[in-house]
Design an enzyme around this catalytic site. Structure first.
Site, PDB file in Angstrom:
ATOM      1  N   GLY A 321       0.757  -1.115   0.122  1.00 31.07           N
ATOM      2  CA  GLY A 321       0.171  -0.011  -0.013  1.00 31.07           C
ATOM      3  C   GLY A 321       0.769   1.079  -0.140  1.00 31.07           C
ATOM      4  N   SER A 322       0.313   2.238   0.333  1.00 26.83           N
ATOM      5  CA  SER A 322       1.071   3.432   0.653  1.00 26.83           C
ATOM      6  C   SER A 322       2.529   3.649   1.085  1.00 26.83           C
ATOM      7  CB  SER A 322       0.104   4.493   1.375  1.00 26.83           C
ATOM      8  OG  SER A 322      -0.854   4.700   0.602  1.00 26.83           O
ATOM      9  N   THR A 323       2.769   2.514   2.206  1.00 25.82           N
ATOM     10  CA  THR A 323       4.152   2.535   2.669  1.00 25.82           C
ATOM     11  C   THR A 323       5.100   2.131   1.437  1.00 25.82           C
ATOM     12  OG1 THR A 323       4.004   0.220   2.941  1.00 25.82           O
ATOM     13  CG2 THR A 323       3.172   1.626   4.803  1.00 25.82           C
TER      14      THR A 323
END
Lengths: 628, 381
Positions: A321-323
């Site tokens: 995801g956004s990580t």
């Protein structure tokens, strides 16, 4: 012929024949002497060896298994005395009757009784047969007090593996079990019926160190195998203690903080690669395995949807995801396709060809966004554009430099590689060419990108330490000497421009410390202990266009657990002089900022507090001592 | 019987007879018996109980019987030789009847107070009967084939009975002992060849008379490896014990094979093995030397005896003892297959020891009465 002549003739025949007969007997005598010489002189040495073989039995003495300690010397795995009540048939005379009397003191089930009677019949009368194992002290004292009424019954002490911290470290320690057919290597120790070897986790990785070396006892036995006396004894060499990098206090804290979630968390030292805590929940109690797991428990483990037997920290593979946006940013900055000043407009969606890609803030969007803001607010549109500019191959290369897409070589078994897709990989495995849409997905850590929580922690550590290829490990020392993998803690640089690194670093600081950051609510407020981080949510199920268009996204509580997004959070602390990296993945935890970030915050705060003034780096806590 | 101590024209006063006893042979026999006592003490793990004490008592009884037998006039034994033979034969038949009732191998005759082994008695009785038969025979008599029918019958009957027990070892001993006596009286070589052929021819005939379990026993006797956990195992362990004794032995009471029970039946069949394990090659050669000396005594007595009966008794007794010794020692050394044989004068076993000593009593009797002339026919003297 006269009578006298006849007698003379008869005498002569007798004398001649008697001498011949005597000669024959002498011949037979010589045969006996020759045979004696052959047996007692020529072949004497061979027969002496055979006689010694007959007489002397070599009994192996199993070494006590080494302990597993945490970094402060707290035992995580040790040997506990296992009190067994045994019965010797030849001393008991009437075994049935003695069992009756024993059953009045301790519980003896019908199954125990049948097994004992069968063993008594099968084995020689002087061989002790186990009636029950793992007696508590009450039972032991009851039997000892009544010993005069229990002929042939005695208490025998063995050793069994004990894990005092039960399920908190189950996945890391693994467990021990009986040696299976395929594990036999010819090492005689492995053939002892009571011997246990490491089957999983650290018990398996460090099995040879923990095992020690067998001793031997030479005993004289008679023809039926009864031991007459001990002739010679060489004591076993106890196994070495293995000291882990874990801080069991932090480990227990993390385990409790996760609670009932199905989650994984990893805390590591960003400079040394020491894993300080690694939790996968739910977990299993390794003590269940050392007594032999029963079928019911096993079924339960397998049926549990949260997969307690899986070590999610190294075996769970999730879309980051956004990580993952840190990688997209680094790759683009490194390639020069964006600068910190590059502005991207976010109307809430992003068009590529005839398809729309949506920002998580699809209503209204973020407006004009630069890199710092994009990280802070996790703007998807900015990273769609950035990913499109840099391309999948450069993005993948950067992700691999930061430890994703391949096993990191952690010193317990089971680690999985995750997946970082490239054009070549696509062609090779799927058989069709890469499309740009997939680059956009990868740019925000969705699609075919898969990482493990450990890889997330390593990525974070490499960002936090200024771009050094730190590698995680769990073994700190073996037998009081630093383990082979920690002798060289100087990790090579990844070769990323420090200025580029600082943009991403600062972006992560803002996520937690800028009021508009996605994890500001989960910041550490204590001065000097502040953390930096990045939230992430990984879609488990694709959101349909119809749902989005008609704004019928269900309320979180209405989504079935299995279909909820995974919540992720990566972080490091303290921001002034980073030391700890932490990655948390909560399966189906919805939003990284809501479920994962608070856990990471508490864990990092605890880590920093626990460590204050406690442990000089590089000191080895566990001195070599005899185990058990 | 008491009267016969002093009968006949050449009758000697009792004291002179006692003086005439070959006391050095008696001492030699007592030394052999003592080897037995010592080994039985060791076999019991350094204890007189249970074997040594009883063996000593029986040897004492045997000594008395041996002296008494030696002092009885040799003509008495000649007169009663056939009667004794028939008594022994009846005992063997008695054992056979007992055995057929009790199933299985039956070698002992239970006389209520004591048990005796008729086949042991028969070894002596047969020697006496054959000696009497050939006492009056001239070379011409011996040369006639018809003259040999009786001796063949004399040995054939007991051999058939012990074969049925089945005790192949004793049967062979009876046959070979008889052959030895026929040889010294001058039976022609070719007749031995004929007899041998006859025995071979009789084998399949006798075989069919045996029951299955008897056949199995005979086969195991001939080939101990058929029974690897029984006889075969015993022979292997016996060879290990012997060989590991080496030149000087492991020392008294130090035999590991014997004391840890790897060696079976060490008080009877395998007593020589135990002796050789504890006293080594030197000890076993000494023991063999004692037997050799005993044989030399026997031959000297035979050559010195005036009467043909005396000579034949001496040769017969010495040959019987020699055969028993040879078969036992060769068996424990793995030279010949055998089962259930004992070492004369040394092995534990009352019946065997007492009967052997009575045999030696006859031998000494021949020496005491060496100058007694006996006519060709009984009563003709």
């Amino acid at each position: 012929m006269s009578m006298k002549q006849r007698d003379q003739q008869r005498d002569q025949v007798f004398t001649r024949r008697a001498l011949l007969l005597g000669g024959a007997k002498l011949g037979l005598f010589s045969a006996l002497v020759g045979r004696l010489y052959y047996l007692q002189v020529v072949e004497a040495e061979r027969y002496k060896v055979l006689a010694e073989d007959n007489r002397i039995n070599l009994k192996l003495l199993a070494p006590p298994r080494g302990r597993i300690l945490d970094r402060f010397g707290e035992p995580l795995a040790l040997n506990r005395l296992n009190y067994r009540v045994v019965i010797v048939a030849e001393q008991a005379r009437d075994v049935e009757h003695t069992l009756d009397q024993l059953a009045q003191l301790i519980e003896v089930t019908d199954a125990d009784r049948r097994r004992v009677m069968r063993d008594v019949r099968k084995k020689r009368a002087f061989v002790p047969v186990t009636v029950r194992e793992n007696l508590n002290w009450d039972d032991v004292s009851k039997i000892e007090i009544n010993a005069p009424d229990l002929p042939g019954v005695s208490i025998d002490v063995g050793q069994s593996r004990f894990y005092p911290h039960t399920e908190a470290v189950g996945h890391i320690l693994g467990y021990v079990g009986a040696v299976s057919e395929t594990e036999l290597t010819g090492e005689p120790l492995l053939e002892l019926p009571e011997f246990r070897i490491g089957k999983n986790g650290m018990e398996k990785t460090r099995d040879l160190d923990l095992r020690g070396a067998a001793g031997a006892s030479q005993v004289e036995v008679n023809a039926v195998g009864r031991v007459i006396r001990e002739l010679n004894r060489q004591d076993a060499i106890p196994g070495k203690d293995v000291e882990l990098t874990l801080d069991i206090g932090l480990q227990e804290f993390t385990r409790q903080r996760i609670g009932d979630e199905s989650a994984a968390a990893v805390v590591m030292d960003i400079h040394t690669g020491e894993v300080l805590a690694m939790v996968s929940a739910p977990a299993f109690d390794p003590n269940l395995f050392s007594h032999g797991l029963n079928a019911r428990d096993w079924e339960e483990f397998l049926a549990n949807p949260k997969q307690p037997l899986n070590n999610k920290a190294i075996q769970g593979q999730y879309p980051p995801g956004s990580t993952f946006k840190m990688m997209t940013a680094l790759a683009a900055l490194d390639a020069g396709v964006i600068t910190p000043a590059t502005i991207v407009n976010c109307p809430g969606h992003y068009a590529l060809g005839d398809r729309q890609w949506y920002c998580w803030k699809y209503k209204g969007g973020h407006g004009s966004v630069d890199l710092a803001f994009a990280i802070k607010q996790s703007c998807d549109c900015f990273f769609y554009e950035t990913a499109k500019r840099v391309g999948i191959d450069k993005l993948a290369a950067m992700a691999k430099r930061f430890g994703m897409g391949a096993r990191l070589g952690l010193d317990i078994p089971g680690e999985r590689p995750g997946n970082i897709p490239t054009r070549d990989w696509m062609l090779a495995t799927r058989g069709h060419p890469w499309t740009q849409g997939e680059t956009l997905n990868a740019g925000i850590g969705q699609g075919m990108v898969l990482v493990t929580p450990l890889q997330l922690a390593v990525m974070t550590a490499r960002i936090a330490n200024g771009g050094y290829a730190v590698v995680p490990h769990l073994t700190r020392a073996v037998g009081g000497k630093p383990a082979e993998n920690v002798k060289q803690p100087a990790f090579p640089s990844l070769g990323v421009n420090p200025a580029v690194m600082s943009h991403v670093f600062n972006g992560m600081v803002a996520v937690c410390n800028d009021p508009r950051g996605t994890a500001f609510r989960s910041r550490i407020a204590e001065p000097g202990l502040e953390m930096a981080g990045k939230t992430g949510s990984a879609q488990v199920r694709r959101v349909s266009a119809a749902e989005r268009d008609h704004d019928v996204r269900r309320k979180d509580a209405e989504i079935p657990w299995r279909e909820r997004d995974h919540a992720l959070f990566i972080s490091f602390a303290p921001i002034q002089a980073p030391r700890y990296a932490c990655a948390v993945v909560v399966e189906h935890g919805l939003h990284g900022s809501d479920t994962a970030a608070p856990i990471a915050r508490d864990v990092l705060l605890e880590a920093q507090k626990r460590d204050l003034g406690r442990q000089p780096p590089g000191r080895i806590a566990g001195e070599p001592k005899a185990a058990g | 019987m008491l009267a016969s101590f002093n009968t006949g024209r050449q009758g000697m006063p009792l004291l002179r007879k006692i003086w005439q006893i070959n006391w050095s042979l008696v001492v030699l026999l007592l030394v052999l018996a003592s080897v037995g006592f010592v080994m039985l003490y060791s076999a019991a793990g350094g204890s007189l109980e249970p074997w040594a004490v009883r063996q000593i008592a029986r040897a004492g009884m045997g000594l008395v019987l041996m002296i008494v037998v030696a002092l009885v006039d040799i003509r008495f034994w000649m007169r009663w030789a056939y009667a004794g033979y028939f008594v022994a034969l009846l005992m063997l038949i008695g054992v056979e009847l007992q055995g057929s009732i009790g199933m299985g191998a039956q070698r002992w005759l239970d006389l209520g107070v004591t048990q005796i082994q008729p086949s042991e008695v028969m070894k002596i009785a047969l020697v006496l009967a054959l000696a009497r038969w050939f006492h009056g025979a001239s070379i011409e008599d011996v040369g006639r084939l018809t003259y040999l029918v009786a001796p063949v019958a004399l040995v054939g009957a007991p051999v058939a009975l012990v074969m049925k027990q089945p005790d192949l070892g004793t049967a062979l001993m009876l046959l070979m002992g008889t052959a030895g006596m026929l040889f010294v009286v001058g039976v022609r070589w070719w007749k031995f060849a004929l007899g041998f052929a006859g025995v071979i021819a009789a084998v399949p005939l006798g075989w069919n008379l045996l029951r299955d379990y008897q056949k199995a026993r005979v086969l195991t006797f001939l080939d101990p490896t058929r029974d690897p956990l029984g006889a075969g195992y015993h022979i292997i362990q016996s060879k290990i014990a012997l060989g590991s004794g080496g030149t000087f032995g492991k020392g008294f009471l130090q035999g590991t094979q014997s004391h840890l029970n790897f060696l079976p039946e060490k008080q009877t069949d395998f007593i020589f093995t135990m002796f050789a394990e504890e006293f080594g090659m030197l000890g076993s050669l000494t023991l063999l030397g004692l037997y050799l000396l005993m044989m030399v005594y026997g031959y000297a007595i035979a050559f010195r005896s005036t009467s043909q009966f005396g000579r034949l008794v001496a040769i017969g007794i010495v040959t019987a003892v020699f055969l028993a010794m040879f078969i036992n020692i060769a068996m424990v050394m793995g030279l010949i297959p055998a089962k259930g044989s004992t070492l004369p004068m040394v092995s534990y076993g009352g019946s065997s020891l007492v009967v052997t000593m009575i045999g030696f009593g006859l031998l000494i009797g021949v020496w005491v009465h060496r100058d007694v002339r006996i006519g060709r026919r009984v009563g003709e003297d």
